[in-house]
Motif scaffolding. Structure first.
Motif, PDB file in Angstrom:
ATOM      1  N   GLN A  99       0.837  -1.197   0.000  1.00  0.00           N
ATOM      2  CA  GLN A  99       0.000   0.000   0.000  1.00  0.00           C
ATOM      3  C   GLN A  99       0.879   1.257   0.000  1.00  0.00           C
ATOM      4  O   GLN A  99       2.091   1.194   0.194  1.00  0.00           O
ATOM      5  CB  GLN A  99      -0.893  -0.017   1.243  1.00  0.00           C
ATOM      6  N   THR A 100       0.251   2.397  -0.225  1.00  0.00           N
ATOM      7  CA  THR A 100       1.001   3.645  -0.170  1.00  0.00           C
ATOM      8  C   THR A 100       1.479   3.871   1.262  1.00  0.00           C
ATOM      9  O   THR A 100       0.836   3.409   2.222  1.00  0.00           O
ATOM     10  CB  THR A 100       0.130   4.831  -0.611  1.00  0.00           C
ATOM     11  N   PRO A 101       2.581   4.580   1.467  1.00  0.00           N
ATOM     12  CA  PRO A 101       3.121   4.766   2.815  1.00  0.00           C
ATOM     13  C   PRO A 101       2.121   5.380   3.797  1.00  0.00           C
ATOM     14  O   PRO A 101       2.067   4.974   4.967  1.00  0.00           O
ATOM     15  CB  PRO A 101       4.324   5.690   2.592  1.00  0.00           C
ATOM     16  N   GLU A 102       1.329   6.341   3.340  1.00  0.00           N
ATOM     17  CA  GLU A 102       0.387   7.006   4.236  1.00  0.00           C
ATOM     18  C   GLU A 102      -0.732   6.066   4.663  1.00  0.00           C
ATOM     19  O   GLU A 102      -1.128   6.039   5.834  1.00  0.00           O
ATOM     20  CB  GLU A 102      -0.195   8.252   3.561  1.00  0.00           C
ATOM     21  N   VAL A 159      -6.437  -5.496  -1.252  1.00  0.00           N
ATOM     22  CA  VAL A 159      -4.993  -5.318  -1.428  1.00  0.00           C
ATOM     23  C   VAL A 159      -4.666  -5.041  -2.890  1.00  0.00           C
ATOM     24  O   VAL A 159      -3.893  -4.133  -3.217  1.00  0.00           O
ATOM     25  CB  VAL A 159      -4.231  -6.559  -0.919  1.00  0.00           C
ATOM     26  N   MET A 160      -5.250  -5.822  -3.805  1.00  0.00           N
ATOM     27  CA  MET A 160      -5.019  -5.604  -5.242  1.00  0.00           C
ATOM     28  C   MET A 160      -5.485  -4.212  -5.667  1.00  0.00           C
ATOM     29  O   MET A 160      -4.812  -3.525  -6.447  1.00  0.00           O
ATOM     30  CB  MET A 160      -5.762  -6.651  -6.070  1.00  0.00           C
ATOM     31  N   ILE A 161      -6.627  -3.807  -5.151  1.00  0.00           N
ATOM     32  CA  ILE A 161      -7.158  -2.492  -5.509  1.00  0.00           C
ATOM     33  C   ILE A 161      -6.247  -1.394  -4.979  1.00  0.00           C
ATOM     34  O   ILE A 161      -6.072  -0.343  -5.605  1.00  0.00           O
ATOM     35  CB  ILE A 161      -8.594  -2.336  -4.983  1.00  0.00           C
ATOM     36  N   GLY A 162      -5.631  -1.638  -3.826  1.00  0.00           N
ATOM     37  CA  GLY A 162      -4.659  -0.681  -3.308  1.00  0.00           C
ATOM     38  C   GLY A 162      -3.483  -0.487  -4.249  1.00  0.00           C
ATOM     39  O   GLY A 162      -2.891   0.594  -4.316  1.00  0.00           O
ATOM     40  N   GLY A 178      -4.437   2.254  -6.854  1.00  0.00           N
ATOM     41  CA  GLY A 178      -4.424   3.659  -6.470  1.00  0.00           C
ATOM     42  C   GLY A 178      -5.330   3.963  -5.299  1.00  0.00           C
ATOM     43  O   GLY A 178      -6.211   3.166  -4.945  1.00  0.00           O
ATOM     44  N   GLU A 179      -5.120   5.135  -4.691  1.00  0.00           N
ATOM     45  CA  GLU A 179      -5.892   5.516  -3.515  1.00  0.00           C
ATOM     46  C   GLU A 179      -7.348   5.809  -3.856  1.00  0.00           C
ATOM     47  O   GLU A 179      -8.251   5.523  -3.066  1.00  0.00           O
ATOM     48  CB  GLU A 179      -5.252   6.740  -2.849  1.00  0.00           C
ATOM     49  N   SER A 180      -7.608   6.382  -5.029  1.00  0.00           N
ATOM     50  CA  SER A 180      -8.988   6.682  -5.417  1.00  0.00           C
ATOM     51  C   SER A 180      -9.796   5.402  -5.598  1.00  0.00           C
ATOM     52  O   SER A 180     -10.944   5.303  -5.160  1.00  0.00           O
ATOM     53  CB  SER A 180      -9.006   7.506  -6.718  1.00  0.00           C
ATOM     54  N   GLN A 181      -9.180   4.415  -6.254  1.00  0.00           N
ATOM     55  CA  GLN A 181      -9.866   3.127  -6.434  1.00  0.00           C
ATOM     56  C   GLN A 181     -10.139   2.451  -5.093  1.00  0.00           C
ATOM     57  O   GLN A 181     -11.193   1.849  -4.889  1.00  0.00           O
ATOM     58  CB  GLN A 181      -9.035   2.194  -7.326  1.00  0.00           C
ATOM     59  N   LEU A 182      -9.165   2.570  -4.168  1.00  0.00           N
ATOM     60  CA  LEU A 182      -9.323   1.947  -2.856  1.00  0.00           C
ATOM     61  C   LEU A 182     -10.471   2.583  -2.083  1.00  0.00           C
ATOM     62  O   LEU A 182     -11.304   1.884  -1.483  1.00  0.00           O
ATOM     63  CB  LEU A 182      -8.022   2.065  -2.063  1.00  0.00           C
ATOM     64  N   ALA A 183     -10.533   3.907  -2.099  1.00  0.00           N
ATOM     65  CA  ALA A 183     -11.614   4.602  -1.392  1.00  0.00           C
ATOM     66  C   ALA A 183     -12.967   4.295  -2.022  1.00  0.00           C
ATOM     67  O   ALA A 183     -13.961   4.077  -1.324  1.00  0.00           O
ATOM     68  CB  ALA A 183     -11.361   6.103  -1.394  1.00  0.00           C
ATOM     69  N   ALA A 184     -13.029   4.248  -3.356  1.00  0.00           N
ATOM     70  CA  ALA A 184     -14.280   3.947  -4.054  1.00  0.00           C
ATOM     71  C   ALA A 184     -14.747   2.523  -3.753  1.00  0.00           C
ATOM     72  O   ALA A 184     -15.934   2.280  -3.528  1.00  0.00           O
ATOM     73  CB  ALA A 184     -14.104   4.138  -5.554  1.00  0.00           C
ATOM     74  N   HIS A 185     -13.808   1.603  -3.762  1.00  0.00           N
ATOM     75  CA  HIS A 185     -14.135   0.218  -3.447  1.00  0.00           C
ATOM     76  C   HIS A 185     -14.671   0.108  -2.031  1.00  0.00           C
ATOM     77  O   HIS A 185     -15.627  -0.647  -1.777  1.00  0.00           O
ATOM     78  CB  HIS A 185     -12.884  -0.655  -3.599  1.00  0.00           C
ATOM     79  N   GLN A 186     -14.078   0.855  -1.101  1.00  0.00           N
ATOM     80  CA  GLN A 186     -14.515   0.777   0.284  1.00  0.00           C
ATOM     81  C   GLN A 186     -15.960   1.237   0.429  1.00  0.00           C
ATOM     82  O   GLN A 186     -16.729   0.663   1.199  1.00  0.00           O
ATOM     83  CB  GLN A 186     -13.601   1.631   1.173  1.00  0.00           C
TER      84      GLN A 186
END
Length: 449
Positions: free
Chosen positions: A116-119, A256-259, A262-270
């Motif tokens: 995942q991204t560091p943040e 994890v794959m969606i991460g 990108g962050e936008s895809q991860l937030a949208a998936h959530q």
């Protein structure tokens, strides 16, 4: 059949509300995190919540077998066995929570290794620790509620869970923002709220069970529990738990794959998966009611009633999830707007994913009911194999291929998940009707594990 459907509805509504309350705690966390803190903390909370649910799914799903065993014992009028099952279930819950809590903590310590991204990794790590600690009270609550559910007192868990949901929302708001004398904890405030809410749930249901006359004769009838019964429940719980694990693992590893995308895809998936998980947990309420009614008929050795109870559950969940399918397809923009206000990119992706979520509602509900009805006849091995093939043989490999090889991005992952759900739904339904058609009503003639 109308009578069976009405009885299933009556039994399932409190279970649905209780199941909905559990998942709405996660929804509440995400709503508040998204609105108060933004998309990146929302993604981190989603990642930690998904991984924690992946680990605890073995206990959360597996302990449901206790209600089925209790309903079978009720069908045989064996009060002492009901008491023994309840006490053994609590021991199993404690054992499982220790193991699963340590696994969750280990995952939190290695969050960076998930790519995942560091943040996101930095924010998700402490969130994961809070959730790992809360595994103990969560599983104690789940084990304790099996006594009430198995005896058809399904309103008990409903009342406890709804009150805990209100408590969770209040504590989240206070701890995230630092209201009054309490510190401003930000994202970790939502995690602390979940921990406190789960402690409240465990204490509340145990107090109710031990102080209410409905359960006193079962508790008095059996004060000692054999090691053999604990081992039996542990073995069955692990087998059933892995059925849930294989599905939850597919969805969690999809996160994890969606991460990686990108962050936008991860937030949208959530956002989309939060809503889909809500309807799924409601469907598991119908599945649990079906399992209890099938188990009761199974204990009474009434094969015709076993089939009718299972069919009623399938019909009810198909109608229920059909309504949600239409809702997701027609109100996707509105539902997504509840999570984020000013992020057009995430909003657009999430609205698209809601369409896919709508289409797999029927498969999701039917496969959950298939697992429930098969638990009712104590069939656990073959369903475990079916779910293993569906999610690890189909969904996960296909997710990677569609998302990265064919460059379908996050939409490809959702298509792959839908394919696994459909496979599971078809073959679990076939399995149930083949068993009940075999005319083997006695428990000794059907597979126990």
């Amino acid at each position: 059949m109308q009578r069976e459907i009405l009885e299933t509805i009556k039994l399932s509504i409190p279970i649905i509300i209780a199941q909905l309350g559990v998942i709405l705690m996660g929804v509440t966390d995400n709503l508040m995190v998204g609105r108060f803190l933004g998309a990146v903390p929302l993604g981190a909370a989603g990642l930690a919540t998904s991984l924690s649910f992946l680990v605890t799914s073995i206990g959360f799903g597996g302990l449901g077998v206790i209600a089925v065993l209790i309903s079978q014992a009720k069908g045989q009028n064996d009060s002492a066995e009901i008491g023994r099952l309840f006490r053994a279930g609590l021991y199993v819950a404690i054992l499982m929570s220790i193991v699963l809590g340590l696994v969750g903590a280990a995952i939190g310590m290695n969050m960076d290794a998930l790519g995942q991204t560091p943040e996101v990794a930095r924010l998700a790590e402490p969130f994961m620790y809070y959730l790992s600690i809360s595994t103990l009270p969560l599983l104690i609550f789940v084990a304790a509620r099996q006594l009430a559910d198995g005896l058809s007192y399904t309103r008990v868990a409903m009342i406890v869970t709804v009150s805990a949901l209100c408590f969770n929302a209040l504590v989240n708001w206070v701890l995230i923002n630092g209201i009054w004398i309490f510190p401003k904890m930000g994202l970790n405030g939502a995690a602390a709220g979940t921990l406190l809410s789960r402690i409240y749930m465990a204490v509340a249901i145990l107090v109710y069970i031990y102080k209410t006359k409905h359960f006193s004769r079962y508790l008095v009838a059996a004060r000692r529990v054999s090691t053999e019964l604990i081992v039996k429940i542990l073995r069955l719980s692990v087998s059933v738990g892995f059925q849930f694990f294989f599905e939850v693992a597919a969805f969690s590893l999809a996160v994890v794959m969606i991460g990686w995308l990108g962050e936008s895809q991860l937030a949208a998936h959530q956002i989309a998966i939060n809503l889909a998980s809500t309807t799924y947990m409601m469907a598991t309420g119908i599945a649990s009611a079906g399992a209890i009614r099938v188990g009761r008929a199974f204990g009474e050795q009434q094969p015709k009633n076993v089939r009718r109870a299972g069919t009623a559950a399938f019909m009810l969940v198909a109608a229920f999830m059909g309504v949600w399918c239409i809702t997701f397809l027609t109100a996707s923009d509105f539902l997504v707007s509840l999570y984020l206000k000013d992020n057009p990119e995430v909003t657009q992706i999430a609205a698209t994913l809601m369409i896919y979520a709508g289409f797999f509602q029927l498969s999701d509900g039917i496969q959950a009911t298939g697992l429930g009805t098969l638990r009712g006849v104590s069939d656990v091995n073959v369903p475990t194999i079916i779910t293993l093939i569906a999610y690890w043989g189909i969904s996960l490999p296909l997710s990677y291929v569609l998302a990265f090889t064919f460059q379908m991005d996050v939409e490809g992952i959702w298509i792959a998940l839908s394919a696994g759900l459909t496979f599971s739904a078809v073959f679990l339904t076939i399995r149930f009707y083949r068993l009940v058609r075999s005319k083997r009503p006695k428990p000794s003639n059907l597979p126990l594990a």
